[in-house]
Design a protein around this motif. Structure first.
Motif, PDB file in Angstrom:
ATOM      1  N   UNK A   1       0.841  -1.199   0.000  1.00 10.83           N
ATOM      2  CA  UNK A   1       0.000   0.000   0.000  1.00 10.83           C
ATOM      3  C   UNK A   1       0.874   1.246   0.000  1.00 10.83           C
ATOM      4  N   UNK A   2       1.967   1.206   0.740  1.00 14.26           N
ATOM      5  CA  UNK A   2       2.898   2.340   0.772  1.00 14.26           C
ATOM      6  C   UNK A   2       3.418   2.658  -0.628  1.00 14.26           C
ATOM      7  N   UNK A   3       3.797   1.622  -1.356  1.00 20.11           N
ATOM      8  CA  UNK A   3       4.310   1.813  -2.711  1.00 20.11           C
ATOM      9  C   UNK A   3       3.229   2.312  -3.663  1.00 20.11           C
ATOM     10  N   UNK A   4       2.023   1.772  -3.530  1.00 15.94           N
ATOM     11  CA  UNK A   4       0.911   2.240  -4.375  1.00 15.94           C
ATOM     12  C   UNK A   4       0.621   3.710  -4.112  1.00 15.94           C
ATOM     13  N   UNK A   5       0.534   4.076  -2.839  1.00 17.32           N
ATOM     14  CA  UNK A   5       0.258   5.471  -2.471  1.00 17.32           C
ATOM     15  C   UNK A   5       1.359   6.391  -2.973  1.00 17.32           C
ATOM     16  N   UNK A   6       2.599   5.967  -2.814  1.00 13.98           N
ATOM     17  CA  UNK A   6       3.718   6.802  -3.250  1.00 13.98           C
ATOM     18  C   UNK A   6       3.652   7.047  -4.757  1.00 13.98           C
ATOM     19  N   UNK A   7       3.377   6.002  -5.508  1.00 13.41           N
ATOM     20  CA  UNK A   7       3.282   6.152  -6.961  1.00 13.41           C
ATOM     21  C   UNK A   7       2.134   7.046  -7.380  1.00 13.41           C
ATOM     22  N   UNK A   8       0.983   6.843  -6.765  1.00 15.04           N
ATOM     23  CA  UNK A   8      -0.187   7.663  -7.104  1.00 15.04           C
ATOM     24  C   UNK A   8       0.035   9.115  -6.703  1.00 15.04           C
ATOM     25  N   UNK A   9       0.605   9.328  -5.525  1.00 20.83           N
ATOM     26  CA  UNK A   9       0.853  10.703  -5.059  1.00 20.83           C
ATOM     27  C   UNK A   9       1.867  11.394  -5.962  1.00 20.83           C
ATOM     28  N   UNK A  10       2.902  10.667  -6.366  1.00 20.69           N
ATOM     29  CA  UNK A  10       3.899  11.242  -7.262  1.00 20.69           C
ATOM     30  C   UNK A  10       3.263  11.629  -8.597  1.00 20.69           C
ATOM     31  N   UNK A  11       2.449  10.733  -9.146  1.00 18.06           N
ATOM     32  CA  UNK A  11       1.767  11.039 -10.418  1.00 18.06           C
ATOM     33  C   UNK A  11       0.843  12.240 -10.266  1.00 18.06           C
ATOM     34  N   UNK A  12       0.167  12.314  -9.140  1.00 13.26           N
ATOM     35  CA  UNK A  12      -0.704  13.464  -8.887  1.00 13.26           C
ATOM     36  C   UNK A  12       0.104  14.756  -8.875  1.00 13.26           C
ATOM     37  N   UNK A  13       1.209  14.772  -8.139  1.00 16.59           N
ATOM     38  CA  UNK A  13       2.042  15.982  -8.066  1.00 16.59           C
ATOM     39  C   UNK A  13       2.576  16.367  -9.445  1.00 16.59           C
TER      40      UNK A  13
END
Length: 153
Positions: free
Chosen positions: A62-74
Protein backbone atom coordinates in the motif's frame (compact mmCIF):
# COMPACT_ATOMS: atom_id res chain seq x y z
CA UNK A 1 -6.38 15.52 7.36
CA UNK A 2 -8.25 14.02 4.40
CA UNK A 3 -7.90 10.25 4.29
CA UNK A 4 -6.22 8.65 1.30
CA UNK A 5 -9.26 6.78 -0.12
CA UNK A 6 -10.98 10.12 -0.82
CA UNK A 7 -8.59 10.71 -3.69
CA UNK A 8 -7.11 7.28 -4.33
CA UNK A 9 -8.80 7.34 -7.73
CA UNK A 10 -5.69 9.18 -8.86
CA UNK A 11 -4.20 5.67 -9.15
CA UNK A 12 -6.43 5.31 -12.18
CA UNK A 13 -5.25 8.50 -13.86
CA UNK A 14 -4.07 7.81 -17.36
CA UNK A 15 -0.72 9.24 -18.26
CA UNK A 16 -0.29 11.84 -20.94
CA UNK A 17 -0.42 15.59 -21.27
CA UNK A 18 -3.98 15.74 -22.60
CA UNK A 19 -5.55 14.39 -19.42
CA UNK A 20 -6.47 17.15 -16.95
CA UNK A 21 -7.71 16.97 -13.36
CA UNK A 22 -9.58 20.26 -12.81
CA UNK A 23 -11.84 18.99 -10.02
CA UNK A 24 -8.96 17.59 -8.03
CA UNK A 25 -6.92 20.75 -8.62
CA UNK A 26 -9.83 22.81 -7.29
CA UNK A 27 -9.97 20.58 -4.19
CA UNK A 28 -6.24 21.08 -3.65
CA UNK A 29 -6.66 24.83 -4.04
CA UNK A 30 -9.39 24.81 -1.38
CA UNK A 31 -7.57 22.34 0.90
CA UNK A 32 -3.79 22.89 0.84
CA UNK A 33 -3.33 19.90 3.16
CA UNK A 34 -4.13 17.65 0.18
CA UNK A 35 -0.99 18.92 -1.56
CA UNK A 36 1.06 18.24 1.57
CA UNK A 37 -0.52 14.82 1.98
CA UNK A 38 0.56 13.94 -1.56
CA UNK A 39 4.09 15.19 -0.83
CA UNK A 40 4.15 13.15 2.39
CA UNK A 41 3.07 10.00 0.58
CA UNK A 42 5.47 10.46 -2.32
CA UNK A 43 8.57 11.43 -0.33
CA UNK A 44 10.24 10.36 2.91
CA UNK A 45 10.60 12.52 6.00
CA UNK A 46 13.90 14.38 6.26
CA UNK A 47 14.27 13.64 9.98
CA UNK A 48 13.74 9.88 9.85
CA UNK A 49 10.79 10.19 12.26
CA UNK A 50 7.35 8.65 12.02
CA UNK A 51 4.35 10.18 10.32
CA UNK A 52 0.99 10.58 12.06
CA UNK A 53 -1.09 7.41 12.17
CA UNK A 54 -3.47 8.60 9.45
CA UNK A 55 -0.56 8.82 6.97
CA UNK A 56 0.97 5.45 7.81
CA UNK A 57 0.12 2.72 5.30
CA UNK A 58 -0.90 -0.69 6.61
CA UNK A 59 1.82 -2.47 4.63
CA UNK A 60 4.66 -2.01 2.14
CA UNK A 61 2.48 -2.75 -0.90
CA UNK A 62 0.00 0.00 0.00
CA UNK A 63 2.90 2.34 0.77
CA UNK A 64 4.31 1.81 -2.71
CA UNK A 65 0.91 2.24 -4.38
CA UNK A 66 0.26 5.47 -2.47
CA UNK A 67 3.72 6.80 -3.25
CA UNK A 68 3.28 6.15 -6.96
CA UNK A 69 -0.19 7.66 -7.10
CA UNK A 70 0.85 10.70 -5.06
CA UNK A 71 3.90 11.24 -7.26
CA UNK A 72 1.77 11.04 -10.42
CA UNK A 73 -0.70 13.46 -8.89
CA UNK A 74 2.04 15.98 -8.07
CA UNK A 75 3.41 15.65 -11.60
CA UNK A 76 -0.05 16.13 -13.11
CA UNK A 77 -0.92 19.33 -11.23
CA UNK A 78 -0.82 22.28 -13.60
CA UNK A 79 -3.14 24.91 -12.13
CA UNK A 80 -1.61 27.43 -9.74
CA UNK A 81 -3.76 27.66 -6.57
CA UNK A 82 -4.95 31.07 -5.40
CA UNK A 83 -7.78 32.24 -7.64
CA UNK A 84 -10.23 34.94 -6.61
CA UNK A 85 -13.99 34.86 -7.24
CA UNK A 86 -13.42 36.15 -10.80
CA UNK A 87 -11.07 33.23 -11.54
CA UNK A 88 -7.96 35.41 -11.60
CA UNK A 89 -4.79 34.56 -9.73
CA UNK A 90 -4.45 36.70 -6.62
CA UNK A 91 -0.96 37.03 -5.11
CA UNK A 92 -2.33 37.27 -1.55
CA UNK A 93 -4.38 34.09 -2.01
CA UNK A 94 -1.37 32.29 -3.49
CA UNK A 95 0.82 33.37 -0.56
CA UNK A 96 -1.85 32.23 1.91
CA UNK A 97 -2.05 28.83 0.22
CA UNK A 98 1.75 28.47 0.13
CA UNK A 99 2.06 29.44 3.81
CA UNK A 100 -0.47 26.77 4.78
CA UNK A 101 1.35 24.20 2.66
CA UNK A 102 4.75 25.06 4.13
CA UNK A 103 3.47 25.05 7.72
CA UNK A 104 2.05 21.56 7.22
CA UNK A 105 5.18 20.38 5.40
CA UNK A 106 7.35 21.52 8.31
CA UNK A 107 5.15 19.57 10.74
CA UNK A 108 5.69 16.45 8.61
CA UNK A 109 9.43 17.08 8.15
CA UNK A 110 9.16 17.61 4.40
CA UNK A 111 9.94 21.30 3.99
CA UNK A 112 12.77 20.89 1.44
CA UNK A 113 10.97 18.41 -0.79
CA UNK A 114 7.82 20.51 -0.51
CA UNK A 115 9.79 23.55 -1.72
CA UNK A 116 10.87 21.43 -4.69
CA UNK A 117 7.28 20.34 -5.43
CA UNK A 118 6.03 23.93 -5.14
CA UNK A 119 8.77 25.00 -7.55
CA UNK A 120 7.68 22.36 -10.05
CA UNK A 121 4.07 23.52 -9.73
CA UNK A 122 4.98 27.20 -10.14
CA UNK A 123 7.10 26.31 -13.17
CA UNK A 124 3.79 25.55 -14.90
CA UNK A 125 2.52 29.11 -14.41
CA UNK A 126 1.28 30.85 -17.54
CA UNK A 127 3.03 33.72 -19.28
CA UNK A 128 2.04 37.12 -17.94
CA UNK A 129 0.06 39.79 -19.77
CA UNK A 130 3.37 41.59 -20.29
CA UNK A 131 4.76 38.58 -22.18
CA UNK A 132 7.10 37.60 -19.36
CA UNK A 133 7.09 34.22 -17.64
CA UNK A 134 5.84 33.51 -15.05
CA UNK A 135 2.70 35.63 -14.86
CA UNK A 136 2.69 38.72 -12.62
CA UNK A 137 0.87 37.20 -9.60
CA UNK A 138 3.30 34.28 -9.45
CA UNK A 139 6.30 36.62 -9.82
CA UNK A 140 5.05 38.67 -6.88
CA UNK A 141 4.64 35.55 -4.76
CA UNK A 142 8.06 34.17 -5.67
CA UNK A 143 9.63 37.53 -4.76
CA UNK A 144 7.88 37.47 -1.37
CA UNK A 145 8.88 33.88 -0.67
CA UNK A 146 12.50 34.38 -1.67
CA UNK A 147 12.73 37.59 0.36
CA UNK A 148 11.19 35.88 3.41
CA UNK A 149 13.63 32.96 3.18
CA UNK A 150 16.63 35.22 2.66
CA UNK A 151 15.67 37.41 5.61
CA UNK A 152 15.61 34.30 7.88
CA UNK A 153 19.23 33.47 7.04
Amino acid sequence: MIKWPDWSFSLLMPSGEAYKIPNLEKQIEEQPELFVQAVAMAYKRSDGGEDPVELRPPNQHVKEQRAGAAYRLLEKLSTIPGHNSEGELDPDRIVNWVQKVLESAIELSREDVCDFCLGKLFSKAPIGEDGVWPCEPVRKVLDRIVNAKVSRV
